[in-house]
Write an enzyme that holds these catalytic residues in place. Structure first.
Site, mmCIF file in Angstrom:
data_model
loop_
_atom_site.group_PDB
_atom_site.id
_atom_site.type_symbol
_atom_site.label_atom_id
_atom_site.label_comp_id
_atom_site.label_asym_id
_atom_site.label_seq_id
_atom_site.Cartn_x
_atom_site.Cartn_y
_atom_site.Cartn_z
ATOM 1 N N LYS A 35 43.865 -0.931 -42.137
ATOM 2 C CA LYS A 35 43.987 -2.327 -41.407
ATOM 3 C C LYS A 35 43.567 -2.208 -40.099
ATOM 4 C CE LYS A 35 48.928 -0.750 -40.956
ATOM 5 N NZ LYS A 35 50.238 -1.250 -41.095
ATOM 6 N N ARG A 130 61.658 -6.493 -43.907
ATOM 7 C CA ARG A 130 60.553 -7.160 -43.190
ATOM 8 C C ARG A 130 59.971 -7.914 -44.709
ATOM 9 N NH1 ARG A 130 56.167 -3.172 -40.184
ATOM 10 N NH2 ARG A 130 55.790 -2.578 -42.348
ATOM 11 N N TYR A 256 47.578 0.067 -5.765
ATOM 12 C CA TYR A 256 48.475 -0.736 -5.388
ATOM 13 C C TYR A 256 49.872 -0.466 -5.505
ATOM 14 C CZ TYR A 256 44.411 -4.045 -6.606
ATOM 15 O OH TYR A 256 43.252 -4.827 -6.593
ATOM 16 N N MET A 304 42.896 -2.361 -12.876
ATOM 17 C CA MET A 304 42.041 -3.060 -13.726
ATOM 18 C C MET A 304 40.779 -2.290 -14.293
ATOM 19 S SD MET A 304 40.176 -6.887 -13.942
ATOM 20 C CE MET A 304 41.668 -7.695 -14.019
#
Length: 365
Positions: A35, A130, A256, A304
């Site tokens: 999956k 679930r 940062y 990033m």
């Protein structure tokens, strides 16, 4: 030249881990759970290595079609079953086995026109809360399915919520045993954690085990046990290179927010990897990294496109040096993905599945 970040998939490690799961439950058949596009590895990249399994288990019909297109003629199981009535047409055409966990799915089957009976996995909610029928409603659901001409065979299935922890599985196993005691059909209970931790009990092994994360080289009960303890191998390596070097003096900060301050002279390497590549932003100073196969640490915030690493343990390292964010370095050193995930306050599952589309992927050894 392209940016140096790269994800490498290791087929031999996948084969090893699959064999390790078969060894854990030698008298059971094994679903290779693929999956989420094979846990972020890519079904097309893992198929050859995993075709030694007895079947493939997944969620999406498109993934089932892909596995069939790759040449698989054996069982394919839809772990969440179908999502609307017309999905059953594809199940009939492709010979898909599918979970049944709610009344709606039974009603769709009853209305489905097919010449070939379906193999269904009836799911018991034994405590996970679930998907699945409650113990009070399970036998009624079984009787309804058993009476349908559209149904060929019914397998009993449940899913453990605490196979990896101290609560364990006894309460769920007891519920499963009580409800299914005199009902015919095969059984499927165990995920990776149950297969490795509890499979000495034949009731837990059942007829089919459903290993997922362990097949991809992650310890399902980390940090109690590591991948080395379970004899698992990393199946994905995320690597990059140092693209810049800075020399810090005491009081200098990194990145940062100036979250890291040097308290002594320090060389740092700037690495072409950031959260836009799928590396967790929440990793902080101290997260393990390998530089030229030597263990060191991340310093400062992940941005990033870049992150910084301490080069003190690797004085020879510099521009162009290999950086292993997780997986296996060129010299054979291993950094478990579990360690990186723990530093980010998450699980290896998320890191594997969050690999960004911009990261090139190759298949290695």
């Amino acid at each position: 030249m392209p940016r140096p970040i790269l994800a490498t998939i290791h087929p031999e490690a996948l084969r090893h881990n699959l064999a390790r799961m078969r060894q854990a439950a030698p008298d059971a058949r094994v679903w290779a759970v693929v999956k989420a596009n094979s846990y972020g590895h890519g079904i097309a990249r893992t198929y050859e290595a995993l075709r030694g399994a007895d079947g493939f288990a997944l969620l999406d019909l498109q993934e089932a079609e892909q596995v069939r297109a790759l040449g698989w003629r054996g069982p394919i199981l839809l772990l969440e079953g179908v999502f609307e009535p017309r999905d059953l047409e594809l199940c009939s055409r492709l010979g898909l086995w599918h979970a049944v966990h709610c009344e709606e799915q039974i009603a769709w089957l009853a209305a489905h026109k097919t010449q070939v009976g379906h193999r269904v996995f009836l799911k018991l909610n034994s405590g996970m809360n679930r998907l699945g029928f409650t113990p009070q409603g399970y036998r009624t659901a079984w009787m309804r399915l058993n009476a349908l001409p559209q149904v060929d065979e019914i397998t009993h299935m449940t899913h453990f919520s605490d196979a990896d922890g101290p609560r364990g599985i006894a309460h769920q196993l007891e519920a499963f045993e009580e409800v299914t005691r005199d009902l015919p059909g095969e059984r499927s209970l165990s995920n990776s954690a149950a297969s490795l931790r509890h499979a000495s009990d034949a009731r837990v092994r059942g007829d089919w085990i459903r290993p997922g994360i362990a097949v991809y080289g992650s310890a399902p009960d980390f940090p109690e046990h590591t991948m080395v303890h379970w004899d698992l191998q990393p199946t994905m390596t995320l690597s990059s290179r140092i693209i810049g070097v800075q020399r810090l003096q005491p009081g200098d900060t990194v990145g940062y927010g100036s979250s890291f301050t040097a308290d002594a002279p320090l060389r740092i390497g700037v690495v072409a990897c950031g959260y836009a590549d799928g590396y967790p932003r929440h990793c902080s100073t101290g997260t393990p990294v390998l530089v030229d196969g030597v263990r060191t640490r991340l310093v400062g915030r992940v941005s990033m496109d870049m992150l910084a690493v301490d080069l003190s343990p690797v004085p020879q390292a510099g521009f162009g040096s290999e950086v292993t964010l997780w997986g296996t370095a060129t010299n054979g050193a291993v950094l478990a993905i579990d360690e990186v995930a723990a530093s980010a306050g998450t699980l290896s599952y998320e890191l594997m599945c969050a690999l960004a589309p911009r990261v090139p992927v190759t298949v290695g050894a």
